[in-house]
Design a protein around this motif. Structure first.
Motif, mmCIF file in Angstrom:
data_model
loop_
_atom_site.group_PDB
_atom_site.id
_atom_site.type_symbol
_atom_site.label_atom_id
_atom_site.label_comp_id
_atom_site.label_asym_id
_atom_site.label_seq_id
_atom_site.Cartn_x
_atom_site.Cartn_y
_atom_site.Cartn_z
ATOM 1 N N LEU A 335 0.753 -1.138 0.568
ATOM 2 C CA LEU A 335 -0.156 -0.436 0.315
ATOM 3 C C LEU A 335 0.641 1.244 0.325
ATOM 4 O O LEU A 335 0.783 2.369 -1.000
ATOM 5 N N LEU A 336 2.263 1.857 0.755
ATOM 6 C CA LEU A 336 2.742 2.514 1.048
ATOM 7 C C LEU A 336 3.818 2.791 -0.591
ATOM 8 O O LEU A 336 3.647 4.449 -1.035
ATOM 9 N N ASP A 337 4.072 1.809 -1.152
ATOM 10 C CA ASP A 337 4.703 1.336 -2.449
ATOM 11 C C ASP A 337 3.774 2.324 -3.716
ATOM 12 O O ASP A 337 4.154 3.213 -4.392
ATOM 13 N N HIS A 338 2.528 2.455 -3.477
ATOM 14 C CA HIS A 338 1.731 3.194 -3.920
ATOM 15 C C HIS A 338 1.903 4.018 -4.340
ATOM 16 O O HIS A 338 1.162 4.890 -5.059
ATOM 17 N N HIS A 339 2.212 5.022 -3.053
ATOM 18 C CA HIS A 339 2.169 6.330 -2.687
ATOM 19 C C HIS A 339 3.826 6.790 -3.088
ATOM 20 O O HIS A 339 3.913 8.164 -2.147
ATOM 21 N N ARG A 340 4.813 6.558 -3.992
ATOM 22 C CA ARG A 340 6.046 6.474 -3.595
ATOM 23 C C ARG A 340 5.903 7.667 -4.670
ATOM 24 O O ARG A 340 5.811 7.808 -6.059
ATOM 25 N N ASP A 341 7.076 9.131 -4.553
ATOM 26 C CA ASP A 341 7.864 9.609 -5.768
ATOM 27 C C ASP A 341 9.252 9.593 -6.021
ATOM 28 O O ASP A 341 9.977 10.113 -4.895
ATOM 29 N N SER A 342 9.570 9.282 -6.770
ATOM 30 C CA SER A 342 11.417 9.127 -6.373
ATOM 31 C C SER A 342 11.945 10.774 -6.887
ATOM 32 O O SER A 342 13.114 10.946 -6.585
ATOM 33 N N LYS A 343 10.797 11.603 -7.478
ATOM 34 C CA LYS A 343 11.301 13.518 -7.286
ATOM 35 C C LYS A 343 11.605 14.066 -5.697
ATOM 36 O O LYS A 343 11.995 14.630 -5.838
ATOM 37 N N SER A 344 10.235 13.430 -4.946
ATOM 38 C CA SER A 344 10.113 14.265 -3.735
ATOM 39 C C SER A 344 11.676 14.160 -3.247
ATOM 40 O O SER A 344 11.902 12.712 -3.235
ATOM 41 N N ARG A 359 -6.389 7.596 1.477
ATOM 42 C CA ARG A 359 -6.964 7.297 3.161
ATOM 43 C C ARG A 359 -7.276 6.413 3.352
ATOM 44 O O ARG A 359 -7.044 5.322 4.582
ATOM 45 N N LYS A 360 -8.423 5.738 3.275
ATOM 46 C CA LYS A 360 -9.545 4.715 3.786
ATOM 47 C C LYS A 360 -8.622 3.187 3.432
ATOM 48 O O LYS A 360 -8.607 2.436 4.311
ATOM 49 N N LYS A 361 -8.271 3.003 2.552
ATOM 50 C CA LYS A 361 -7.094 1.450 2.128
ATOM 51 C C LYS A 361 -6.108 1.635 2.659
ATOM 52 O O LYS A 361 -5.942 0.588 3.900
ATOM 53 N N LEU A 362 -5.546 3.041 3.359
ATOM 54 C CA LEU A 362 -4.034 2.428 4.048
ATOM 55 C C LEU A 362 -4.638 2.872 5.931
ATOM 56 O O LEU A 362 -3.671 2.309 6.324
ATOM 57 N N SER A 363 -6.393 3.356 5.801
ATOM 58 C CA SER A 363 -6.420 2.489 7.470
ATOM 59 C C SER A 363 -6.684 1.645 7.362
ATOM 60 O O SER A 363 -6.605 0.771 8.617
ATOM 61 N N ASP A 364 -7.025 0.828 6.308
ATOM 62 C CA ASP A 364 -7.542 -0.284 6.925
ATOM 63 C C ASP A 364 -6.500 -1.289 6.710
ATOM 64 O O ASP A 364 -6.782 -2.372 7.369
ATOM 65 N N GLY A 365 -5.749 -0.727 5.604
ATOM 66 C CA GLY A 365 -4.041 -2.228 5.934
ATOM 67 C C GLY A 365 -3.893 -1.708 7.213
ATOM 68 O O GLY A 365 -2.966 -2.552 8.027
ATOM 69 N N VAL A 366 -3.568 -0.582 8.235
ATOM 70 C CA VAL A 366 -3.494 -0.565 9.539
ATOM 71 C C VAL A 366 -4.595 -1.640 10.359
ATOM 72 O O VAL A 366 -3.445 -1.954 10.946
ATOM 73 N N ASN A 367 -5.424 -1.095 9.957
ATOM 74 C CA ASN A 367 -6.092 -2.061 11.137
ATOM 75 C C ASN A 367 -5.971 -3.644 11.205
ATOM 76 O O ASN A 367 -5.981 -4.720 11.943
ATOM 77 N N ALA A 368 -6.497 -3.737 9.491
ATOM 78 C CA ALA A 368 -5.433 -5.391 9.733
ATOM 79 C C ALA A 368 -3.933 -5.794 10.284
ATOM 80 O O ALA A 368 -4.509 -6.779 10.467
ATOM 81 N N LEU A 369 -3.348 -5.053 10.218
ATOM 82 C CA LEU A 369 -1.831 -4.735 10.860
ATOM 83 C C LEU A 369 -1.923 -5.253 11.969
ATOM 84 O O LEU A 369 -1.738 -6.441 12.970
#
Length: 384
Positions: A335-344, A359-369
């Motif tokens: 999930l985190l990889d989807h939001h990487r930016d090599s230029k940042s 953001r909900k996908k990230l939140s759901d992923g956190v809850n699942a872990l």
């Protein structure tokens, strides 16, 4: 750093299904998750009641019930408000459990309705010595390796923080912005250990709404506000940059002496996920810079490191849990990889560009872990 923490305190980290403490003075009245040998903590909006205020040293299980109308946090403090263990974000009508390894001495248990202030406190006494059962040598190895890890993170943070401070002191706003998030990674990976000292976290990582009355706002987030909201660096900011380095050097010198146990490692991993849930996913942590994903990744990496070190014992004791945690850590990384930016400068997109659905996908992923991670302390506490 959570928005409403004011004294470097946090809530008791959860763990489930642990063997009861032999001979504990706690009662079981059948109300909720308590069992024989369990200390029950009943939190309301105006009280923090315990089923026992004295219990033996060793692995102690606390069963927490929030019977109030507000989200609460629960803490176990040693003298000086040093955090032994913590659990946050316990919703109204819900329960949580903790397994902690506690030495003999005087402590306080605090409930924080609304996650504010110093909490409603009860003094407790832990007596005697821990059971003389021999600990698995793999757990000793895990603690030793983790101690090395947290020291390395502190050592690696100082030069990065110095680069940030130097940019602030030179008045270079853009250079300071680029150095800001990167300077925080080591802290975020090991935050529960830093918070355990009680006095360092409020100096370096407090947010505006966590500053107590009479306390001067210092640290990373005060400088973050100047750089992104005010868009200028004041003379006071330059002094704060020096103070940040002084306080981080204090952390660096003390972190190697922190009290670390297998259960504190496990509970700390859960605390890091709680940090993500209550600060990073919401966008509250880095409200000016929107570099929340850098902190998010740091918290996850720190939690995963603790798990990986404990995994040889967990895989033997609870193989299903070990497999589930492997699966969920992989999923959150994807999930985190989807939001990487090599230029940042910090490797991620700005968090304010992420929409509600993502953001909900990230939140759901956190809850699942977070759910299986809450069982990690119990798995290592029952290891022989």
């Amino acid at each position: 750093m959570r928005a409403l923490r004011t004294s470097a305190v946090a809530a008791i980290a959860a763990a489930t299904a642990v063997t009861a403490v032999s001979g504990c003075a706690a009662k079981n009245d059948g109300k909720g998750g308590g069992g024989k040998g369990t200390v029950e903590v009943t939190a309301t909006d105006s009280s923090c009641e315990l089923s026992a205020k004295e219990f033996p040293a060793g692995h102690v299980r606390f069963a927490v019930q929030n019977k109030g109308s507000k989200v609460t946090e629960v803490y176990l403090y040693a003298p000086g408000d040093r955090i032994v263990t913590e659990r946050e974000n316990i919703g109204p009508g819900t329960s949580a459990e903790i397994t902690a390894e506690v030495k003999a001495g005087s402590y306080e248990i605090a409930c924080k309705p609304g996650m504010k202030g110093n909490g409603i406190r009860q003094k407790v006494t832990v007596s005697g010595k821990s059971a003389s059962t021999k600990r698995d040598p793999k757990l000793d190895a895990a603690v030793s390796a983790y101690r090395t890890y947290v020291q390395e993170q502190a050592d690696q943070t100082l030069p990065k923080a110095q680069k940030f401070a130097d940019a602030v002191k030179s008045g270079d706003v853009e250079a300071a912005k680029k150095a800001y998030a990167v300077s925080r990674v080591g802290w975020e990976r090991t935050e529960p250990v830093a918070e355990s000292f009680g006095d360092i976290d409020p100096k370096v990582d407090v947010r505006a709404d966590g500053v107590e009355k009479g306390q001067k706002w210092t640290g990373w987030h005060k400088l973050e506000q100047s750089l992104w909201e005010k868009k200028k660096i004041s003379g006071d900011d330059k002094k704060l940059a020096d103070q940040l380095i002084t306080d981080l050097k204090d952390w660096q010198e003390r972190v190697g002496k922190a009290e670390i146990t297998p259960t504190s490692m496990a509970n700390g991993a859960k605390e890091l996920l709680d940090e993500v849930a209550t600060g990073k996913v919401t966008g509250e942590e880095e409200r000016y810079s929107h570099t929340d994903l850098v902190d998010f990744q740091g918290n996850v990496e720190g939690a995963q490191k603790a798990f990986e070190l404990l995994k040889p014992v967990v895989a033997k004791n609870d193989p299903t849990l070990a497999k589930e945690l492997d699966k969920q850590f992989t999923a959150i990384g994807t999930l985190l990889d989807h939001h990487r930016d090599s230029k940042s400068a910090d490797g991620f997109v700005s968090y304010d560009t992420i929409d509600k659905a993502e953001r909900k996908k990230l939140s759901d992923g956190v809850n699942a872990l977070a759910e299986p991670l809450s069982k990690l302390a119990a798995a290592v506490a029952t290891a022989k």
